[in-house]
Design a protein around this motif. Sequence first.
Motif, PDB file in Angstrom:
ATOM      1  N   ILE A 135       0.855  -1.182   0.000  1.00 65.29           N
ATOM      2  CA  ILE A 135       0.000   0.000   0.000  1.00 65.29           C
ATOM      3  C   ILE A 135       0.894   1.236   0.000  1.00 65.29           C
ATOM      4  O   ILE A 135       1.690   1.438   0.921  1.00 65.29           O
ATOM      5  CB  ILE A 135      -0.925   0.001   1.230  1.00 65.29           C
ATOM      6  N   PHE A 136       0.764   2.068  -1.037  1.00 65.68           N
ATOM      7  CA  PHE A 136       1.519   3.311  -1.150  1.00 65.68           C
ATOM      8  C   PHE A 136       0.569   4.467  -0.827  1.00 65.68           C
ATOM      9  O   PHE A 136      -0.416   4.675  -1.547  1.00 65.68           O
ATOM     10  CB  PHE A 136       2.084   3.484  -2.564  1.00 65.68           C
ATOM     11  N   GLN A 137       0.828   5.213   0.235  1.00 69.11           N
ATOM     12  CA  GLN A 137       0.009   6.373   0.582  1.00 69.11           C
ATOM     13  C   GLN A 137       0.789   7.654   0.317  1.00 69.11           C
ATOM     14  O   GLN A 137       1.865   7.859   0.868  1.00 69.11           O
ATOM     15  CB  GLN A 137      -0.438   6.326   2.047  1.00 69.11           C
ATOM     16  N   LEU A 138       0.221   8.535  -0.522  1.00 72.46           N
ATOM     17  CA  LEU A 138       0.832   9.808  -0.858  1.00 72.46           C
ATOM     18  C   LEU A 138       0.158  10.913  -0.060  1.00 72.46           C
ATOM     19  O   LEU A 138      -1.085  10.982  -0.007  1.00 72.46           O
ATOM     20  CB  LEU A 138       0.693  10.108  -2.357  1.00 72.46           C
ATOM     21  N   SER A 139       0.931  11.758   0.560  1.00 67.23           N
ATOM     22  CA  SER A 139       0.395  12.895   1.298  1.00 67.23           C
ATOM     23  C   SER A 139       1.390  14.037   1.222  1.00 67.23           C
ATOM     24  O   SER A 139       2.479  13.896   0.656  1.00 67.23           O
ATOM     25  CB  SER A 139       0.102  12.520   2.758  1.00 67.23           C
ATOM     26  N   LYS A 140       1.002  15.199   1.797  1.00 67.88           N
ATOM     27  CA  LYS A 140       1.873  16.368   1.778  1.00 67.88           C
ATOM     28  C   LYS A 140       1.990  16.945   3.175  1.00 67.88           C
ATOM     29  O   LYS A 140       1.053  16.886   3.961  1.00 67.88           O
ATOM     30  CB  LYS A 140       1.340  17.423   0.808  1.00 67.88           C
ATOM     31  N   THR A 141       3.184  17.475   3.465  1.00 67.50           N
ATOM     32  CA  THR A 141       3.414  18.142   4.743  1.00 67.50           C
ATOM     33  C   THR A 141       3.517  19.641   4.495  1.00 67.50           C
ATOM     34  O   THR A 141       3.855  20.094   3.397  1.00 67.50           O
ATOM     35  CB  THR A 141       4.711  17.641   5.390  1.00 67.50           C
ATOM     36  N   GLU A 142       3.233  20.421   5.522  1.00 67.51           N
ATOM     37  CA  GLU A 142       3.279  21.874   5.378  1.00 67.51           C
ATOM     38  C   GLU A 142       4.699  22.365   5.150  1.00 67.51           C
ATOM     39  O   GLU A 142       4.945  23.312   4.425  1.00 67.51           O
ATOM     40  CB  GLU A 142       2.689  22.537   6.623  1.00 67.51           C
TER      41      GLU A 142
END
Length: 516
Positions: free
Chosen positions: A157-164
């Motif tokens: 499972i590859f989860q893509l997200s962004k940090t501030e």
Amino acid sequence: MKNLCAFLLLVAIPGFAQQSEGISWRALFEIHDARDRVSREARISSRLFQQSPERSNIWRRNRYGNGTTGNKKWTEEIHLNAEKPETLIFITNEPAEYDRLVQSLTSGNEVSNAEGQGFQMLETKTFPSGRTMSSFSKGSRLVEVLSNQKGGAREWIFQLSKTETAAPVAAKDQTPPEITIIEPKLAQTRSLVEVKLSRVFVKVKVTDDSGVRSVMMDDKAVKPDLDGTYNAVFTLPPNLSQKTVEIRATDHAGNVASVQVILKSPAQVPLSAGDEADFDDIAQGRYYALIISVQNYQPGIQALSNPHKDGEALSKVLLSRYKFNPSDVFTLKDPTVAELGQALEKLKANLTKRDNLLIFFSGHGEWDEKIGQGYWLLKDAEPQNQATWISNSTVKDYIRGINSRHTLLVTDACFGGSISTKGTDDAAEKKIYKLPSRIAITSGNLEKVPDNSVFMKYFLERLRENNSKYMPALTFFSSFYTAVISNSGENTPHQPQYSRIDNTGHQGGDFIFTLK
């Protein structure tokens, strides 16, 4: 015309179109960066994913191509989350695709026709269940990769997200893993360990802040057990009095740690007159056998081909060569839970302290990782309904209630090793055969085993070939253990187990096979 129709049909159904090209990070990032859900869905659809009719946030496509085991078909999914629109999830169950994506994620160059992304690994965690999670970052973008077990198969499972803000770059890990020896216990304080058995159980715990990549014992890869420990069984041949076992662990940063355990066995001692007297005394009791084979199941549970054949072969060799009478050998083919209970209750009522009992089970087995419980599946078992299965704890209750001198349980089923306790038994090593015993011999530990059993092949072969008047179960097990491991194959490895069944009345003896 037929070929043209078939071609048009493939084109008309995108979810089943033949895919040879894997999805790229650039495509995943474009979907992730889309300004709204409509834009995301348009980009997903352009990659020939189809929306699930059951869940509108899941998109799937089938892939056809060269996997790790040759030409194969696998499934890929993209998940959207309305509550967390800043995240995107991609799932694959093909190891080659996982390797390609991770390699191109961390590489700065072009890898396998995919542009290298130059991401930095932050950390890797290994959970007690054996699952691992790795984190990678570049700028404000974060990718987390979870290795998960689903329905007996591995998926990633590859989860893509962004940090501030940009994620911090982890300092280079230069600390090797820590290896702690659990068994043999004497190896915790000394490198040379004198053992009394030719078969030795070695168990270690490996910890590392960046996660454990691999553990090798004698140059063979060892997978983590359900409790996160690593174990293997080593056999010392009669002509080898000493063996050095090297345990080597590597973390995800490439650091390596190793320890050695030197196993020394005493000289082989022939049976004494006292041993023979013990055997003669045991042989005065009757030998009972309960042979359980299940191969026909309810819809939803795959039928098996070999349990009945294996059960019949075992019954034949026991009756023809060993001290089992036809009136004392009971065969149950495709029994229900109630029918098995009735048979065990009958044994409970009839056996005495002088009698010996062999119970054999061949069929499906299951394991509930959450509660640490194994199960047998009988004819009336229903899929995903544990209330219709018979638990190991119930089997152990029956064994504890049967008043035999020696009880030997033999199972050829998935997760069969969950019913017994690993480790050695000093009393059995001292050949105190007069003491009661409750022993299990299983075709594997906490793993699945194939229908066409290598374990049963050598189990039956050794029973047919044996010429010793008295053969303890431990001696019998040692005679085929190495053959099973050596011939089970890399894709379906067997690790047979011989161990006591705790909390059933075991006092250190051993079951004795007695020829007629």
